[in-house]
Write an enzyme that holds these catalytic residues in place. Structure first.
Site: not given
Ligand code: PGA
Length: 262
Positions: A15, A174, A105, A107, A220, A13, A180
């Site tokens: 983003k 997640e 997601h 976010e 992560s 992903n 992140g």
């Molecule tokens: P990350 O994000 O691997 O940077 O923690 C995962 C995600 O939001 O899909």
């Protein structure tokens, strides 16, 4: 790792990173890196989720060079077409040969006020257009402490399972604290939740759907921790954010069998 009938999926992903020129370079480099390493794409599927403005370039590259990498969008409209400024129809993603689309997601749930109901409608729209939705669910650490492991993600998924007829979907667990942050869940924690999500699928859609559906862990994920997740019976791959922008690192995650002996 899950039973052999579920092909592991390593999904990147991106983003809001990498424009269409950077996307072309990144996908090319990813393909070369995995080819050099003799990656078996039938054994472990690899997909990237670039921004919308990159998708046509990525599709053109992948089809011209017959690259075994799949791709998808990061969001989809609930609607098929019409006066929805800024929205992207699942029909458009399907026309670009997008295999997947991320829905819900965290976010988007947080910053765009996407409710479970909206996520369910987006899931239905993706399915209707023949694009496999990667349905993201998650919990905060407070949710987990106060409500119990997996309760909130299962509630989120339940709304989708109740609203949509059984279909091919991918589920991504997640935990919000892990996204992140560099603080991944432990494999035990992730397995607990992914197992609960699979039981919810069995309850709503039946055992066959539960056995066929891939459940990913995200938050992560790195080449150094993927092994622990892939050893768990209900974890069938990873949704990778930050580490998917580093081609060598993402390729190493996709090649988890080599460095963990799985
Ligand atoms: P990350 O994000 O691997 O940077 O923690 C995962 C995600 O939001 O899909």
């Amino acid at each position: 790792m899950g039973i052999m009938s579920r092909t592991p999926l390593i999904a990147g992903n991106w983003k809001m990173n990498l424009d269409h020129l950077q996307a072309i370079a990144t996908v090319q480099k990813l393909a070369w890196t995995l080819k050099d390493a003799r990656h078996d794409f039938d054994d472990v599927e690899v997909a990237v989720f670039p921004p919308f403005t990159d998708l046509r370039s990525v599709q053109t590259l992948i089809s011209a060079d017959k690259l075994p990498i799949r791709f998808g969008g990061q969001d989809v409209s609930r609607y098929a077409s019409g006066a929805y400024t800024g929205e992207i129809s699942g029909a458009f993603l399907a026309a670009l040969d997008a295999a997947y689309v991320i829905v819900g997601h965290s976010e988007r749930r947080m910053m765009h006020a996407e409710t479970d109901q909206i996520v369910a409608e987006k899931t239905a729209a993706a399915v209707q257009h023949g694009v496999v939705p990667v349905v993201c669910v998650g919990e905060t650490s407070e949710d987990r402490e106060s409500r119990g492991a997996g309760v909130v993600p299962v509630e989120q998924l339940q709304v989708v399972l109740d609203a949509v007829q059984p279909a091919e979907i991918v589920v991504a667990y997640e935990p919000v604290w892990a996204i992140g942050s560099g603080q991944a869940a432990t494999p035990d924690q992730a397995q607990e939740d992914c197992g609960a999500l699979r039981r919810a699928i069995a309850g709503a859609w039946g055992d066959e759907a539960a056995t066929a559906t891939r459940v990913l862990y995200g938050g992560s994920v790195k080449s150094g921790n993927i092994a622990g997740f892939m050893r768990e019976p209900d974890i069938d791959g990873a949704l990778v954010g930050g580490a998917s922008l580093d081609v060598a690192e993402f390729a190493a995650i996709a090649r988890f069998r080599q460095h963990v002996g799985l």
